[in-house]
Design an enzyme around this catalytic site. Sequence first.
Site, PDB file in Angstrom:
ATOM      1  N   ASN A 187     -48.602  25.274-116.449  1.00  0.00           N
ATOM      2  CA  ASN A 187     -48.136  23.978-115.933  1.00  0.00           C
ATOM      3  C   ASN A 187     -49.300  23.281-115.244  1.00  0.00           C
ATOM      4  OD1 ASN A 187     -47.096  22.039-113.961  1.00  0.00           O
ATOM      5  ND2 ASN A 187     -45.060  22.773-114.554  1.00  0.00           N
TER       6      ASN A 187
ATOM      7  N   ARG B 133     -58.170  10.850-105.777  1.00  0.00           N
ATOM      8  CA  ARG B 133     -59.177   9.793-105.818  1.00  0.00           C
ATOM      9  C   ARG B 133     -59.011   8.998-107.116  1.00  0.00           C
ATOM     10  NH1 ARG B 133     -63.522  11.956-102.642  1.00  0.00           N
ATOM     11  NH2 ARG B 133     -62.440  12.495-100.695  1.00  0.00           N
TER      12      ARG B 133
ATOM     13  N   HIS C  90     -44.476  18.236-115.947  1.00  0.00           N
ATOM     14  CA  HIS C  90     -43.225  17.703-115.418  1.00  0.00           C
ATOM     15  C   HIS C  90     -43.495  16.285-114.919  1.00  0.00           C
ATOM     16  CE1 HIS C  90     -39.318  18.540-113.010  1.00  0.00           C
ATOM     17  NE2 HIS C  90     -39.426  17.261-113.279  1.00  0.00           N
TER      18      HIS C  90
ATOM     19  N   ARG D  85     -42.810  13.316-113.260  1.00  0.00           N
ATOM     20  CA  ARG D  85     -41.743  12.827-112.392  1.00  0.00           C
ATOM     21  C   ARG D  85     -41.765  11.297-112.353  1.00  0.00           C
ATOM     22  NH1 ARG D  85     -39.210  16.841-109.534  1.00  0.00           N
ATOM     23  NH2 ARG D  85     -40.200  18.913-109.634  1.00  0.00           N
TER      24      ARG D  85
ATOM     25  N   HIS E 275     -47.950  13.398-109.775  1.00  0.00           N
ATOM     26  CA  HIS E 275     -49.027  14.228-110.302  1.00  0.00           C
ATOM     27  C   HIS E 275     -49.262  13.886-111.770  1.00  0.00           C
ATOM     28  CE1 HIS E 275     -45.461  16.560-111.280  1.00  0.00           C
ATOM     29  NE2 HIS E 275     -45.375  17.135-110.105  1.00  0.00           N
TER      30      HIS E 275
ATOM     31  N   GLU F 150     -40.987  18.987-119.044  1.00  0.00           N
ATOM     32  CA  GLU F 150     -39.830  19.181-118.164  1.00  0.00           C
ATOM     33  C   GLU F 150     -39.443  17.866-117.513  1.00  0.00           C
ATOM     34  OE1 GLU F 150     -41.441  21.896-115.314  1.00  0.00           O
ATOM     35  OE2 GLU F 150     -40.842  23.625-116.500  1.00  0.00           O
TER      36      GLU F 150
ATOM     37  N   THR G 263     -39.699  19.188-104.937  1.00  0.00           N
ATOM     38  CA  THR G 263     -39.973  20.008-106.113  1.00  0.00           C
ATOM     39  C   THR G 263     -38.629  20.428-106.710  1.00  0.00           C
ATOM     40  OG1 THR G 263     -41.189  21.937-106.992  1.00  0.00           O
ATOM     41  CG2 THR G 263     -40.059  22.218-104.870  1.00  0.00           C
TER      42      THR G 263
ATOM     43  N   HIS H 216     -41.116  29.041-111.702  1.00  0.00           N
ATOM     44  CA  HIS H 216     -41.164  28.541-110.324  1.00  0.00           C
ATOM     45  C   HIS H 216     -41.586  29.630-109.344  1.00  0.00           C
ATOM     46  CE1 HIS H 216     -40.556  24.828-107.971  1.00  0.00           C
ATOM     47  NE2 HIS H 216     -40.554  25.677-106.980  1.00  0.00           N
ATOM     48  N   ASP H 217     -42.751  29.395-108.743  1.00  0.00           N
ATOM     49  CA  ASP H 217     -43.320  30.305-107.732  1.00  0.00           C
ATOM     50  C   ASP H 217     -43.629  31.693-108.286  1.00  0.00           C
ATOM     51  OD1 ASP H 217     -41.479  28.924-104.893  1.00  0.00           O
ATOM     52  OD2 ASP H 217     -43.335  28.292-105.897  1.00  0.00           O
TER      53      ASP H 217
ATOM     54  N   GLY I  30     -47.486  27.174-112.713  1.00  0.00           N
ATOM     55  CA  GLY I  30     -48.456  26.154-112.331  1.00  0.00           C
ATOM     56  C   GLY I  30     -49.021  26.337-110.943  1.00  0.00           C
ATOM     57  N   HIS I  31     -48.155  26.322-109.927  1.00  0.00           N
ATOM     58  CA  HIS I  31     -48.665  26.318-108.552  1.00  0.00           C
ATOM     59  C   HIS I  31     -49.501  27.557-108.251  1.00  0.00           C
ATOM     60  CE1 HIS I  31     -48.758  24.938-104.412  1.00  0.00           C
ATOM     61  NE2 HIS I  31     -48.543  26.187-104.054  1.00  0.00           N
TER      62      HIS I  31
END
EC number: 2.6.99.2
Length: 246
Positions: A8, A19, A44, A46, A51, A76, A106, A198-199, A221-222
């Site tokens: 992700n 920036r 994803h 949004r 992002h 997603e 999130t 997720h996580d 991803g994270h």
Amino acid sequence: MPAKLSVNLNAVAMLRNRRDLPWPSVTGLGRIALEAGAHGLTVHPRPDQRHIRFSDLPDLRALIDDEFPSCEFNIEGYPSEDFLELVERIEPEQVTLVPDDPAQATSDHGWDFEGQGGLLEPVIARLKKSGFRVSLFSDAEPGGIAAAKALEADRVELYTGPYGGCYDNPQKAAPEIEKLGKTADAARVAGLAVNAGHDLTVANLPALMRRIPDLAEVSIGHGLTADALEYGMAETVRRFLKACGN
Ligand SMILES: CC(=O)[C@@H](O)[C@H](O)COP(=O)(O)O
Ligand SMILES: NCC(=O)COP(=O)(O)O
């Protein structure tokens, strides 16, 4: 059985957006991830484009089509008309529907498959008519799986946030793993393939893989991006591939 790894790129895009500059390159990091062996890319987009920007998607689609045709693109999002028109334009291999309110920080819950079936059923039919694989974001609740199957989804994606956040506390992690496992068992019986996300991290993936050995795909991803800051994207992808059984 190994799970496929879909990287992700949301967190890479979040860093890029700090920036008015084109680096770090979302497409560039996606290329490194696929070169290192990732099976696909996930984004994803949004509504506030905090992002991933809508303009990122054609470049990522072209990267996979031109350079990694055996890899998959997973998009997603909440099935608004704008989102549906976006995925119909980009034509990902998989669409993962998530019940997120635009104001959410999130993704933090799955669908109410019975209560939201009226919304989901025509959306799933529309997406499948376009040939997309449809995955539904799901809480670790075995009781919802029959309704998800009745909606004619192809897969459910288990929301692993509650597990990921407490994996280092055995008393808390064990019941979360078991809820995820029972939901995956129900999905298997119903004929739904199971994704997860997720996580997730290198540390918490092995226990999940042991409980759900036929996990089809993890999208990460994270935690993966955090590790990439330390080990580099290529080495990080190799570490995550190993952690999910590849
Ligand atoms: C659906 C899910 O759990 C994540 O893929 C989600 O995309 C994370 O969104 P953020 O990266 O915006 O936190
Ligand atoms: N569907 C989960 C995903 O794509 C990434 O979630 P996270 O690893 O950023 O928590």
